[in-house]
Write a protein that holds these residues in place. Structure first.
Motif, short mmCIF file in Angstrom:
data_model
loop_
_atom_site.label_atom_id
_atom_site.label_comp_id
_atom_site.label_asym_id
_atom_site.label_seq_id
_atom_site.Cartn_x
_atom_site.Cartn_y
_atom_site.Cartn_z
N CYS A 1 52.19 -34.61 39.33
CA CYS A 1 51.68 -35.98 39.17
C CYS A 1 51.46 -36.34 37.70
CB CYS A 1 50.36 -36.14 39.93
SG CYS A 1 50.49 -36.05 41.73
N GLU B 1 43.95 -34.95 54.26
CA GLU B 1 45.39 -34.97 54.48
C GLU B 1 45.96 -33.63 54.04
OE1 GLU B 1 49.41 -37.26 52.83
OE2 GLU B 1 47.43 -38.00 52.27
N LEU C 1 55.23 -31.50 50.36
CA LEU C 1 55.08 -32.37 49.19
C LEU C 1 56.46 -32.78 48.70
CD1 LEU C 1 53.15 -33.59 47.04
CD2 LEU C 1 53.50 -31.49 45.72
N THR C 2 56.70 -34.07 48.55
CA THR C 2 57.98 -34.59 48.08
C THR C 2 57.78 -35.36 46.79
OG1 THR C 2 57.72 -36.65 49.32
CG2 THR C 2 58.79 -34.81 50.47
N SER D 1 58.62 -38.38 46.25
CA SER D 1 58.11 -39.72 46.56
C SER D 1 56.60 -39.70 46.77
CB SER D 1 58.81 -40.29 47.80
OG SER D 1 58.60 -39.47 48.93
N LYS D 2 56.08 -38.62 47.37
CA LYS D 2 54.63 -38.48 47.53
C LYS D 2 53.96 -38.29 46.19
CE LYS D 2 50.76 -37.98 49.83
NZ LYS D 2 50.13 -39.14 50.55
N ARG E 1 52.14 -31.51 55.61
CA ARG E 1 53.43 -32.16 55.37
C ARG E 1 53.96 -31.71 54.01
NH1 ARG E 1 54.50 -36.30 58.85
NH2 ARG E 1 52.76 -37.14 60.06
N VAL F 1 48.61 -30.99 52.86
CA VAL F 1 49.83 -31.04 52.07
C VAL F 1 50.30 -29.61 51.79
CG1 VAL F 1 50.88 -31.78 49.90
CG2 VAL F 1 49.14 -33.20 50.99
N GLU G 1 53.70 -41.61 44.51
CA GLU G 1 52.61 -42.37 45.14
C GLU G 1 51.25 -41.92 44.61
OE1 GLU G 1 50.38 -42.23 49.42
OE2 GLU G 1 52.58 -42.24 49.47
N LEU G 2 51.04 -40.62 44.52
CA LEU G 2 49.77 -40.10 44.02
C LEU G 2 49.58 -40.42 42.54
CD1 LEU G 2 49.77 -36.60 45.78
CD2 LEU G 2 48.26 -38.54 46.31
N PRO H 1 42.70 -40.46 47.47
CA PRO H 1 43.18 -39.59 48.54
C PRO H 1 42.37 -38.30 48.62
CG PRO H 1 45.00 -40.36 47.16
CD PRO H 1 43.73 -40.71 46.44
N LEU I 1 42.96 -34.59 49.80
CA LEU I 1 44.04 -33.68 50.16
C LEU I 1 43.52 -32.27 50.41
CD1 LEU I 1 46.64 -34.75 47.42
CD2 LEU I 1 46.23 -35.79 49.66
#
Length: 248
Positions: free
Chosen positions: A152, A129, A94-95, A97-98, A92, A131, A101-102, A83, A85
């Motif tokens: 992360c 993207e 940062l959550t 769930s994100k 968007r 963030v 994913e990362l 990705p 970023l």
């Protein structure tokens, strides 16, 4: 292959910074993840190593030049599946769930902005993207990058001592985490809730669930509403459809 974070910044000496201590630092030292901080200014071509210019259309401040940043991104030579970023207050949110994913991927390239912003053309041309870590403005993207990378890294295998530590905390189930207590039993006239010392694991679990739900309703009605919507959707999917009379 370990999880790898590449950071593009005008201040590479800021790294690893807080990422070099505690859980993230221990994991970095043991090779569970790797970090590369690259100087955007290294891609400047004039003798002054200029990276910014005045905003088109006028206005205060300076804007990071697209040619310099594009060259810095290209020089990083990251794999196409990683990705790209850009830490930005207009991105968007940062959550968790994100973050998951990362953390499950190969690791991102993170661009740290400065000045008034970054030329829109390089954002589009290099498919960055955007963030955001919150509705406020920082002096630059480095502090936001610390937050994203730390979130992360703590989820990587072998970083946290107990897998449950990552499963029972805020946002893991669209809920804020329940209150935590430890010894001493009495502190300034306040006691640990009796149920937590009862030894009844089912009652403890029910108490924690109720507390997490109450906190979420009170402090984050947006999260609570989203959770209710998801719960209703799952319930709808779980209902049995009436049998079609034409079925065999």
């Amino acid at each position: 292959m370990s999880w790898h974070a590449t950071v593009l910044t005008l201040f590479p000496d800021m790294f690893p910074g807080p990422l070099g201590v505690s859980l993230a630092g221990k994991a970095l030292a043991s090779g569970l993840w790797t970090l590369e901080a690259r100087d955007i200014r290294a891609s400047a071509t004039d003798r002054h190593r200029s990276v910014d210019d005045t905003p088109a259309g006028g206005g205060p401040g300076m804007v990071l030049r697209p040619d310099v940043l594009a060259d810095a991104i290209d020089a990083a030579d990251i794999a196409p599946d990683r990705p790209r970023l850009l830490m930005s207050p207009r991105g968007r949110p940062l959550t968790q769930s994100k973050v998951v994913e990362l953390a499950n991927g190969p690791g991102p390239l993170v661009v740290c902005g400065r000045f008034e912003g970054i030329d829109q053309r390089v954002i589009e041309a290099r498919r960055l993207e955007e963030v955001s870590i919150g509705d406020y403005v920082l002096s630059g993207g480095e502090i936001a990058a610390f937050a994203l990378i730390d979130a992360c890294v703590r989820l990587l295998p072998g970083v946290m001592g107990k897998l449950a530590s990552g499963a029972e905390e805020s946002f893991s189930d669209s809920l804020l985490e329940y209150p935590q207590y430890t010894r001493p039993q009495e502190f300034e006239g306040r006691s640990i809730p009796e149920i937590l010392t009862s030894g009844d694991h089912a009652k403890v679990a029910a108490w924690r669930q109720a507390e997490a739900e109450a906190l979420t309703r009170a402090r984050r009605p947006d999260l609570w509403a989203a959770r209710q919507t998801l719960t209703q959707a799952r319930a709808g999917l779980g209902r049995k459809r009436p049998k079609n009379t034409t079925d065999g």
